[in-house]
Scaffold this motif. Structure first.
Motif, PDB file in Angstrom:
ATOM      1  N   UNK A 141       1.058  -1.448   0.170  1.00 37.18           N
ATOM      2  CA  UNK A 141       0.242  -0.019   0.215  1.00 37.18           C
ATOM      3  C   UNK A 141       0.555   1.288   0.106  1.00 37.18           C
ATOM      4  N   UNK A 142       0.696   2.272  -0.315  1.00 34.40           N
ATOM      5  CA  UNK A 142       0.745   3.843  -0.894  1.00 34.40           C
ATOM      6  C   UNK A 142       0.381   4.677   1.033  1.00 34.40           C
ATOM      7  N   UNK A 143       1.499   3.938   1.225  1.00 35.26           N
ATOM      8  CA  UNK A 143       1.230   4.087   3.458  1.00 35.26           C
ATOM      9  C   UNK A 143       2.679   4.128   3.631  1.00 35.26           C
ATOM     10  N   UNK A 144       2.032   5.468   5.227  1.00 34.69           N
ATOM     11  CA  UNK A 144       3.278   5.299   5.995  1.00 34.69           C
ATOM     12  C   UNK A 144       3.095   4.925   7.439  1.00 34.69           C
ATOM     13  N   UNK A 145       1.454   5.248   6.958  1.00 33.68           N
ATOM     14  CA  UNK A 145       0.538   5.422   8.734  1.00 33.68           C
ATOM     15  C   UNK A 145       0.970   3.834   9.396  1.00 33.68           C
ATOM     16  N   UNK A 146       0.874   4.584  10.930  1.00 28.84           N
ATOM     17  CA  UNK A 146       0.428   3.450  11.702  1.00 28.84           C
ATOM     18  C   UNK A 146      -0.543   2.863  11.611  1.00 28.84           C
TER      19      UNK A 146
END
Length: 179
Positions: free
Chosen positions: A76-81
């Motif tokens: 996925x294109x996310x770096x969120x916790x």
């Protein structure tokens, strides 16, 4: 991990000569430190570039613990916790698992038949910088759209044994690949 400066320069030079024949397009990915609290400061960039021999990833990073680190493409294109199975928040969990479009379910390294998310390890010098390029022969820039790059706290043995996913441990840095 100590690298002899001459060996490092020679290795980087050979890699660049081997893959520099016809690079068409490149893309910079800004990398950030990550924690269970969220996305932190920028630690630099990784340039992605198509070559005749696969995807060349050239880091320009600083502030990372010296040594060998697991390095992967995540789904996925996310770096969120996100919340892990035990209900605790974990760094960059919204990036999902390793990129595995063929559902192999196997972690076998960048040169084998396992999932495509396996990249060669990232080597960080004693001065906490990473600049040595790596080549992912089974990937192209097109594969990277809508994905993220992840650097793990530990190394990677390119196997699911004795620990799953190469034993790289926690997620410490992440970057979203913009289309």
């Amino acid at each position: 991990m100590r690298l002899d400066a001459l060996t490092r320069v020679a290795t980087a030079s050979l890699l660049l000569v081997a893959v520099s024949s016809h690079a068409n397009e490149s893309r910079d990915v800004e990398m950030h430190s990550v924690s269970a609290e969220g996305v932190g400061e920028s630690i630099g960039t990784i340039t992605l570039e198509d070559t005749d021999h696969g995807l060349l990833l050239t880091p320009d990073l600083s502030g990372i613990a010296p040594g060998v680190h697991g390095f992967h493409v995540h789904q996925e294109a996310s770096c969120e916790p996100g919340e892990n199975d035990s209900g605790d928040m974990a760094a960059a969990l919204q990036a999902g698992g390793h990129y595995d479009p063929e559902d192999t379910g196997r972690h076998e390294g960048p040169y084998s038949e396992g999932h495509l998310g396996d990249l060669p390890v990232l080597i960080v010098d004693d001065d906490e910088t990473a600049t040595l390029p790596v080549l992912a022969p089974r990937l192209s820039l097109d594969d990277m759209n809508g994905r993220s790059l992840m650097i793990h706290a530990g190394g990677d043995n390119y196997s699911d044994d004795p620990e799953p996913l190469g034993g790289g441990g926690g997620r410490m840095a992440c970057g979203v690949v913009e289309s």
